[in-house]
Design a protein around this motif. Structure first.
Motif, PDB file in Angstrom:
ATOM      1  N   ALA A  44      -3.165 -12.200  15.210  1.00 60.49           N
ATOM      2  CA  ALA A  44      -4.615 -12.029  15.074  1.00 60.49           C
ATOM      3  C   ALA A  44      -4.956 -10.691  14.408  1.00 60.49           C
ATOM      4  CB  ALA A  44      -5.285 -12.125  16.450  1.00 60.49           C
ATOM      5  N   LEU A  45      -4.111  -9.692  14.624  1.00 61.58           N
ATOM      6  CA  LEU A  45      -4.340  -8.360  14.032  1.00 61.58           C
ATOM      7  C   LEU A  45      -3.943  -8.305  12.560  1.00 61.58           C
ATOM      8  CD1 LEU A  45      -3.112  -5.794  16.716  1.00 61.58           C
ATOM      9  CD2 LEU A  45      -5.392  -5.881  15.692  1.00 61.58           C
ATOM     10  N   LYS A  46      -3.001  -9.153  12.175  1.00 58.61           N
ATOM     11  CA  LYS A  46      -2.402  -9.052  10.842  1.00 58.61           C
ATOM     12  C   LYS A  46      -3.443  -9.007   9.715  1.00 58.61           C
ATOM     13  CE  LYS A  46       1.265 -11.204   8.134  1.00 58.61           C
ATOM     14  NZ  LYS A  46       1.951 -12.481   7.868  1.00 58.61           N
ATOM     15  N   PRO A  47      -4.470  -9.865   9.732  1.00 59.54           N
ATOM     16  CA  PRO A  47      -5.447  -9.826   8.630  1.00 59.54           C
ATOM     17  C   PRO A  47      -6.290  -8.550   8.610  1.00 59.54           C
ATOM     18  CG  PRO A  47      -5.693 -11.831   9.961  1.00 59.54           C
ATOM     19  CD  PRO A  47      -4.731 -10.958  10.674  1.00 59.54           C
ATOM     20  N   LEU A  48      -6.266  -7.773   9.696  1.00 60.57           N
ATOM     21  CA  LEU A  48      -7.070  -6.540   9.757  1.00 60.57           C
ATOM     22  C   LEU A  48      -6.331  -5.340   9.164  1.00 60.57           C
ATOM     23  CD1 LEU A  48      -8.617  -6.815  13.354  1.00 60.57           C
ATOM     24  CD2 LEU A  48      -9.410  -7.812  11.194  1.00 60.57           C
ATOM     25  N   VAL A  49      -5.051  -5.524   8.837  1.00 60.37           N
ATOM     26  CA  VAL A  49      -4.269  -4.419   8.265  1.00 60.37           C
ATOM     27  C   VAL A  49      -4.561  -4.328   6.764  1.00 60.37           C
ATOM     28  CG1 VAL A  49      -1.942  -3.497   7.896  1.00 60.37           C
ATOM     29  CG2 VAL A  49      -2.452  -4.819   9.973  1.00 60.37           C
ATOM     30  N   PRO A  50      -5.081  -3.180   6.291  1.00 57.04           N
ATOM     31  CA  PRO A  50      -5.346  -3.046   4.856  1.00 57.04           C
ATOM     32  C   PRO A  50      -4.083  -3.356   4.041  1.00 57.04           C
ATOM     33  CG  PRO A  50      -6.306  -1.208   6.052  1.00 57.04           C
ATOM     34  CD  PRO A  50      -5.483  -1.985   7.048  1.00 57.04           C
ATOM     35  N   SER A  51      -4.273  -4.073   2.916  1.00 58.20           N
ATOM     36  CA  SER A  51      -3.117  -4.592   2.187  1.00 58.20           C
ATOM     37  C   SER A  51      -2.289  -3.497   1.520  1.00 58.20           C
ATOM     38  CB  SER A  51      -3.574  -5.605   1.151  1.00 58.20           C
ATOM     39  OG  SER A  51      -4.487  -4.989   0.258  1.00 58.20           O
ATOM     40  N   ASP A  52      -2.885  -2.284   1.358  1.00 58.27           N
ATOM     41  CA  ASP A  52      -2.099  -1.211   0.745  1.00 58.27           C
ATOM     42  C   ASP A  52      -1.318  -0.381   1.775  1.00 58.27           C
ATOM     43  OD1 ASP A  52      -4.413  -0.168   1.813  1.00 58.27           O
ATOM     44  OD2 ASP A  52      -4.788   1.249   0.176  1.00 58.27           O
ATOM     45  N   GLU A  54       1.492   1.129   3.940  1.00 58.53           N
ATOM     46  CA  GLU A  54       2.935   1.266   3.712  1.00 58.53           C
ATOM     47  C   GLU A  54       3.730   1.451   5.002  1.00 58.53           C
ATOM     48  OE1 GLU A  54       3.343   3.370  -0.550  1.00 58.53           O
ATOM     49  OE2 GLU A  54       2.070   4.480   0.854  1.00 58.53           O
ATOM     50  N   ILE A  55       3.059   1.915   6.067  1.00 57.73           N
ATOM     51  CA  ILE A  55       3.746   2.142   7.344  1.00 57.73           C
ATOM     52  C   ILE A  55       2.703   2.105   8.458  1.00 57.73           C
ATOM     53  CG2 ILE A  55       3.588   4.685   7.182  1.00 57.73           C
ATOM     54  CD1 ILE A  55       6.500   4.778   8.357  1.00 57.73           C
ATOM     55  N   LEU A  56       3.131   1.646   9.658  1.00 54.57           N
ATOM     56  CA  LEU A  56       2.250   1.639  10.829  1.00 54.57           C
ATOM     57  C   LEU A  56       2.586   2.840  11.716  1.00 54.57           C
ATOM     58  CD1 LEU A  56       2.475  -2.165  11.837  1.00 54.57           C
ATOM     59  CD2 LEU A  56       0.884  -1.059  10.216  1.00 54.57           C
ATOM     60  N   PHE A  57       1.591   3.294  12.475  1.00 51.42           N
ATOM     61  CA  PHE A  57       1.792   4.435  13.371  1.00 51.42           C
ATOM     62  C   PHE A  57       1.171   4.092  14.714  1.00 51.42           C
ATOM     63  CE2 PHE A  57       0.459   9.025  14.470  1.00 51.42           C
ATOM     64  CZ  PHE A  57       1.690   9.333  15.004  1.00 51.42           C
ATOM     65  N   THR A  58       1.935   4.231  15.786  1.00 55.08           N
ATOM     66  CA  THR A  58       1.417   3.928  17.119  1.00 55.08           C
ATOM     67  C   THR A  58       1.899   4.970  18.112  1.00 55.08           C
ATOM     68  OG1 THR A  58       1.068   2.115  18.699  1.00 55.08           O
ATOM     69  CG2 THR A  58       3.319   2.422  17.891  1.00 55.08           C
ATOM     70  N   THR A  59       1.580   4.758  19.394  1.00 54.08           N
ATOM     71  CA  THR A  59       1.981   5.688  20.445  1.00 54.08           C
ATOM     72  C   THR A  59       2.756   4.951  21.530  1.00 54.08           C
ATOM     73  OG1 THR A  59      -0.065   5.312  21.669  1.00 54.08           O
ATOM     74  CG2 THR A  59      -0.039   7.183  20.161  1.00 54.08           C
ATOM     75  N   GLU A  60       3.589   5.703  22.219  1.00 52.85           N
ATOM     76  CA  GLU A  60       4.250   5.246  23.425  1.00 52.85           C
ATOM     77  C   GLU A  60       3.194   4.951  24.493  1.00 52.85           C
ATOM     78  OE1 GLU A  60       6.777   8.395  24.752  1.00 52.85           O
ATOM     79  OE2 GLU A  60       8.224   7.054  25.648  1.00 52.85           O
ATOM     80  N   ALA A  71       4.641  -5.185  12.714  1.00 55.37           N
ATOM     81  CA  ALA A  71       5.404  -4.571  11.621  1.00 55.37           C
ATOM     82  C   ALA A  71       6.395  -5.567  11.027  1.00 55.37           C
ATOM     83  CB  ALA A  71       6.134  -3.324  12.133  1.00 55.37           C
ATOM     84  N   GLU A  72       7.084  -6.285  11.901  1.00 50.06           N
ATOM     85  CA  GLU A  72       8.062  -7.252  11.400  1.00 50.06           C
ATOM     86  C   GLU A  72       7.363  -8.362  10.609  1.00 50.06           C
ATOM     87  OE1 GLU A  72      10.521  -9.346  14.306  1.00 50.06           O
ATOM     88  OE2 GLU A  72      12.178  -9.303  12.872  1.00 50.06           O
ATOM     89  N   ALA A  73       6.205  -8.810  11.095  1.00 48.05           N
ATOM     90  CA  ALA A  73       5.467  -9.873  10.398  1.00 48.05           C
ATOM     91  C   ALA A  73       4.987  -9.400   9.025  1.00 48.05           C
ATOM     92  CB  ALA A  73       4.284 -10.327  11.252  1.00 48.05           C
ATOM     93  N   LEU A  74       4.705  -8.107   8.900  1.00 45.62           N
ATOM     94  CA  LEU A  74       4.221  -7.536   7.640  1.00 45.62           C
ATOM     95  C   LEU A  74       5.363  -7.049   6.750  1.00 45.62           C
ATOM     96  CD1 LEU A  74       1.325  -5.415   9.175  1.00 45.62           C
ATOM     97  CD2 LEU A  74       0.978  -7.273   7.530  1.00 45.62           C
ATOM     98  N   GLY A  75       6.572  -6.978   7.301  1.00 49.63           N
ATOM     99  CA  GLY A  75       7.686  -6.418   6.555  1.00 49.63           C
ATOM    100  C   GLY A  75       7.560  -4.915   6.339  1.00 49.63           C
TER     101      GLY A  75
END
Lengths: 175, 175
Positions: A44-52, A54-60, A71-75
């Motif tokens: 559900a989140l995948k379409p909300l990720v801007p197409s440009d 290059e890397i995701l950033f999250t927290t523990e 990340a895996e779904a987006l490569g």
């Protein structure tokens, strides 16, 4: 134990209500341990990720499986800011954050090895639940300090009114 | 920075060498942020999971993505012991552990809600790297205290000589 129904990506879970501050009850979303809910939310989140991006950033810790599956779904690769200093960290970026959920100040740690992965990259910030937005503000400061550029901010659930713009899939009540 | 090549499931990564104790250098395996390596390791671990396993049990933080991908591939749930008390925990199981990597005593926390998921279940313990085996011993005690039964112990990498039997895919040197 009182529970509350939450739904995302077509999956519903009855989660506990917790009271982080007196008189303020919120549903406790938990992706850890639940591959089905995590995948539904990631898709559900995948379409909300801007197409440009290059890397995701999250927290523990709780957003890690969600970010991993996304990340895996987006490569794409991703980087995780830690909430404790790890012994192997060298020259880490250290960033303070105030979180509403915990009611106390927290500190995010990012080892220099991982900070380097953000350099000159287009970064999308990922969270499971955004409430005050303070954690995401701290993440954004860390990306800037690492030489990256924030192009997107996304979270599975919104709770209340975050102080910055975040794209979300579903809403959680403050009861 | 000096690196060392590690390989699992047909994937190789050149990882940093760290020195947790003077004169003792080890490669630092990092699944966080690396979906390709994580999936390769999870698929290599899958045949080592006893077929009667009903739930996986792991610890925060680095083994979480590995356990998540493995759980999803097996169609099983999992539970994560935390390394810090969370404000919402009620009547948690608290278990001390001595870890070689960190050189200090640690404590594992398991909220009662999650401990209940282990009750009368056949549990396989999952880790990314097993060294002394002390963390896995602590996990096993937690499962017993939660009323579960340990049927398997697996880790992606073995480093040195763990003090209990653990099925592993690959070996890491102590240099």
């Amino acid at each position: 134990m009182e529970t509350y129904p939450i739904a995302i990506g077509g999956i519903t879970r009855h989660v506990p209500l917790i009271e982080p501050l007196p008189g303020r009850r919120i549903p406790l979303v938990e992706f850890l341990g639940d591959p089905e809910l995590t995948r539904a939310a990631a898709l559900a989140l995948k379409p909300l990720v801007p197409s440009d991006t290059e890397i995701l950033f999250t927290t523990e810790t709780s957003p890690i499986p969600l970010t991993h599956v996304l990340a895996e779904a987006l490569g794409l690769p991703y980087v995780v800011a830690r909430r404790r200093r790890r012994p192997y960290m060298e020259d880490p970026i250290i960033q303070e954050v105030q979180t509403l959920t915990l009611g106390v100040g927290e500190v995010l740690w990012l080892d220099r090895r991982f900070a380097e992965k953000l350099l000159n990259q287009k970064v999308t910030l990922v969270s499971d639940v955004v409430a005050s937005g303070e954690t995401m503000k701290a993440m954004e400061r860390m990306v800037v300090r690492a030489g990256g550029h924030v192009v997107g901010r996304i979270a599975a659930f919104r709770q209340g009114n975050p102080s910055l713009e975040v794209a979300t899939v579903a809403e959680l009540p403050v009861l």
